[in-house]
Design an enzyme around this catalytic site. Structure first.
Site, PDB file in Angstrom:
ATOM      1  N   ASP A   1       0.532  -8.768   1.415  1.00  0.00           N
ATOM      2  CA  ASP A   1      -0.510  -7.855   0.950  1.00  0.00           C
ATOM      3  C   ASP A   1      -1.424  -8.633   0.014  1.00  0.00           C
ATOM      4  O   ASP A   1      -0.939  -9.428  -0.792  1.00  0.00           O
ATOM      5  CB  ASP A   1       0.148  -6.669   0.216  1.00  0.00           C
ATOM      6  CG  ASP A   1      -0.791  -5.478   0.081  1.00  0.00           C
ATOM      7  OD1 ASP A   1      -1.882  -5.663  -0.482  1.00  0.00           O
ATOM      8  OD2 ASP A   1      -0.431  -4.379   0.543  1.00  0.00           O
TER       9      ASP A   1
ATOM     10  N   GLY B   1      -3.666  -2.258  -2.269  1.00  0.00           N
ATOM     11  CA  GLY B   1      -2.227  -2.114  -2.536  1.00  0.00           C
ATOM     12  C   GLY B   1      -1.934  -2.481  -3.983  1.00  0.00           C
ATOM     13  O   GLY B   1      -2.761  -3.106  -4.657  1.00  0.00           O
TER      14      GLY B   1
ATOM     15  N   LEU C   1       0.090  -2.757   8.950  1.00  0.00           N
ATOM     16  CA  LEU C   1      -0.547  -1.663   8.198  1.00  0.00           C
ATOM     17  C   LEU C   1      -1.697  -2.147   7.324  1.00  0.00           C
ATOM     18  O   LEU C   1      -2.380  -1.320   6.707  1.00  0.00           O
ATOM     19  CB  LEU C   1       0.488  -0.939   7.311  1.00  0.00           C
ATOM     20  CG  LEU C   1       1.449  -0.052   8.088  1.00  0.00           C
ATOM     21  CD1 LEU C   1       2.802  -0.712   8.197  1.00  0.00           C
ATOM     22  CD2 LEU C   1       1.587   1.307   7.445  1.00  0.00           C
TER      23      LEU C   1
ATOM     24  N   GLY D   1       0.831  -1.206   0.000  1.00  0.00           N
ATOM     25  CA  GLY D   1       0.000   0.000   0.000  1.00  0.00           C
ATOM     26  C   GLY D   1       0.863   1.254   0.000  1.00  0.00           C
ATOM     27  O   GLY D   1       2.099   1.171  -0.016  1.00  0.00           O
ATOM     28  N   PHE D   2       0.212   2.391   0.035  1.00  0.00           N
ATOM     29  CA  PHE D   2       0.927   3.666   0.003  1.00  0.00           C
ATOM     30  C   PHE D   2       1.914   3.769   1.170  1.00  0.00           C
ATOM     31  O   PHE D   2       3.140   3.830   0.973  1.00  0.00           O
ATOM     32  CB  PHE D   2      -0.107   4.803   0.010  1.00  0.00           C
ATOM     33  CG  PHE D   2       0.419   6.131   0.450  1.00  0.00           C
ATOM     34  CD1 PHE D   2       1.556   6.675  -0.120  1.00  0.00           C
ATOM     35  CD2 PHE D   2      -0.246   6.859   1.438  1.00  0.00           C
ATOM     36  CE1 PHE D   2       2.042   7.923   0.289  1.00  0.00           C
ATOM     37  CE2 PHE D   2       0.218   8.097   1.838  1.00  0.00           C
ATOM     38  CZ  PHE D   2       1.369   8.625   1.270  1.00  0.00           C
ATOM     39  N   ILE D   3       1.419   3.737   2.385  1.00  0.00           N
ATOM     40  CA  ILE D   3       2.315   3.931   3.534  1.00  0.00           C
ATOM     41  C   ILE D   3       3.198   2.694   3.742  1.00  0.00           C
ATOM     42  O   ILE D   3       4.407   2.808   3.953  1.00  0.00           O
ATOM     43  CB  ILE D   3       1.515   4.282   4.810  1.00  0.00           C
ATOM     44  CG1 ILE D   3       0.739   5.582   4.571  1.00  0.00           C
ATOM     45  CG2 ILE D   3       2.447   4.426   6.026  1.00  0.00           C
ATOM     46  CD1 ILE D   3      -0.140   6.044   5.713  1.00  0.00           C
TER      47      ILE D   3
ATOM     48  N   LYS E   1     -11.048   0.673  14.126  1.00  0.00           N
ATOM     49  CA  LYS E   1      -9.695   1.051  14.530  1.00  0.00           C
ATOM     50  C   LYS E   1      -9.595   1.114  16.057  1.00  0.00           C
ATOM     51  O   LYS E   1      -8.579   0.746  16.645  1.00  0.00           O
ATOM     52  CB  LYS E   1      -9.310   2.395  13.908  1.00  0.00           C
ATOM     53  CG  LYS E   1      -9.011   2.297  12.422  1.00  0.00           C
ATOM     54  CD  LYS E   1      -7.959   1.249  12.187  1.00  0.00           C
ATOM     55  CE  LYS E   1      -7.014   1.487  11.090  1.00  0.00           C
ATOM     56  NZ  LYS E   1      -6.018   0.433  10.903  1.00  0.00           N
TER      57      LYS E   1
ATOM     58  N   TYR F   1     -15.508   2.650  10.634  1.00  0.00           N
ATOM     59  CA  TYR F   1     -14.046   2.683  10.505  1.00  0.00           C
ATOM     60  C   TYR F   1     -13.421   3.114  11.826  1.00  0.00           C
ATOM     61  O   TYR F   1     -12.487   2.488  12.328  1.00  0.00           O
ATOM     62  CB  TYR F   1     -13.652   3.638   9.375  1.00  0.00           C
ATOM     63  CG  TYR F   1     -12.174   3.706   9.148  1.00  0.00           C
ATOM     64  CD1 TYR F   1     -11.483   2.615   8.651  1.00  0.00           C
ATOM     65  CD2 TYR F   1     -11.449   4.855   9.448  1.00  0.00           C
ATOM     66  CE1 TYR F   1     -10.106   2.660   8.455  1.00  0.00           C
ATOM     67  CE2 TYR F   1     -10.079   4.922   9.251  1.00  0.00           C
ATOM     68  CZ  TYR F   1      -9.410   3.819   8.749  1.00  0.00           C
ATOM     69  OH  TYR F   1      -8.058   3.875   8.562  1.00  0.00           O
TER      70      TYR F   1
END
Ligand code: UDP
Length: 327
Positions: free
Chosen positions: A31, A36, A76, A10-12, A153, A149
């Site tokens: 992943d 991603g 992540l 993914g991005f991060i 979390k 969400y």
């Protein structure tokens, strides 16, 4: 050290994986490529210290094998992005709640440290502008799916803290605020890549709501450095940290800035939340992190200001061979 990065395509995650490799670690990325992209890590795949495994964190036997192999887990893998959450209600709860439960349970079984990435969504629609880690959470009705969400979390945080208190599992919780940079895509709602793509392709820049809502944006390298430093600091264990930029900007001003920096002729248009997300959508008015806690522990200081963050991200989008169309 061997690091397992879940959601590492993914991005991060891909930036975390890259940084850990640069620091000399062996890195295992798992992943499922749901959000991603393989291309986010293709430049790492030639490195003998890097392995990519395609699979979901809900696949327990796979995750167990990887957890056994590693020394530390950067968790992540998650369903992210307002549009993704609203469009995939069951999947997003499953990935965020069950996925985190599996990672924590297997980490405890194998005695491995875990970095849990949480979110500023935790704070919900608390009317404060600047949030400290101990601030309360204000949420809307369960009929508005966006709040799932925040809840998913929060459950991840509760569970991580429970494992720390009850089983002494070393966990560190990092609450990420708005982050941007290369490889972030706009197709699940993220505002910066959306505005940039709209601006450079001459399409209308779409502001949701009145544009007076504010955010602060951190550049990816600052966020990754903060996360990796926390992971290596013994004083971070069992604690929660905000991580993000502190430079507040309204979404209207962000649109103007992106337009100016890209020298775009795009018009700026305002869309109601109902038009975009349907009835009953609630946005956060402000969301700025108080980063005193992370600053005091590891000396965190973002190096890249907002203008440079946008310039670097614009450059990435311009250089992308194929401009994705989000609208
Ligand atoms: N936003 C916007 N236009 C877009 C995408 C997002 O005005 O094309 C707004 C969105 O409503 C929110 C802000 O930009 O107020 C940040 O949105 P994002 O989804 O990036 O992050 P979050 O809401 O999770 O902070």
């Amino acid at each position: 050290m061997v690091a397992l990065v879940t959601g590492g395509a993914g991005f991060i995650g891909s930036h975390v994986a890259e940084q850990l490799l640069k620091m000399g670690n062996r890195v295992l990325v798992v992943d499922d490529l749901s959000t991603g992209k393989r291309e986010n890590i293709s430049h790492l795949e030639g490195d003998e210290k890097f392995s990519f495994i395609q699979g979901t964190i809900l696949n327990e036997p796979l995750i167990e094998r990887l957890v056994e192999e590693c020394d530390i887990i950067y968790h992540l893998a998650a369903a992210v992005g307002v549009e993704f959450i609203i469009g995939n209600p069951i999947r997003s709860i499953e990935i965020n709640v069950l996925g985190t439960e599996i990672v924590l349970r297997l980490a405890e079984k194998n005695k491995k440290k875990v970095i849990i990435t949480s979110s500023s969504e935790i704070y919900g629609k608390n009317q404060k502008e600047v949030f400290t880690e101990s601030d309360g959470r204000v949420l809307g009705t369960t009929l508005t799916h966006r709040w799932s969400y925040s809840c998913s979390k929060a459950l991840g945080e509760f569970l991580a803290l429970a494992y720390w208190r009850e089983k002494c599992l070393p966990v560190i919780i990092v609450r990420l605020f708005n982050t941007c940079g290369p490889r972030q895509r706009g197709n699940y709602g993220m505002v910066v890549p959306r505005f940039i793509e709209q601006a450079i392709s001459g399409k209308p820049i779409t502001i949701y709501g009145d544009g007076n809502q504010t955010r602060s944006f951190a550049y990816i390298s600052d966020v990754v450095n903060g996360m990796v430093s926390l992971a290596n600091h013994p004083g971070a264990v069992g604690e929660i940290f905000n991580l993000g930029g502190e430079q507040e900007i309204t979404i209207s001003d962000l649109a103007k800035k992106v337009k100016r920096l890209t020298k775009s002729n795009s018009e700026i248009v305002y869309l109601s939340y109902e038009e975009v997300y349907g009835e009953g959508f609630e946005d956060m008015r402000h969301r700025i992190p108080d980063t005193t806690k992370i600053r005091n522990l590891i000396g965190y200081l973002p190096r890249v200001g907002l203008d440079d963050t946008l310039k670097k991200t614009i450059e990435y989008h311009r250089n992308k061979k194929k401009v994705e169309i989000y609208l």
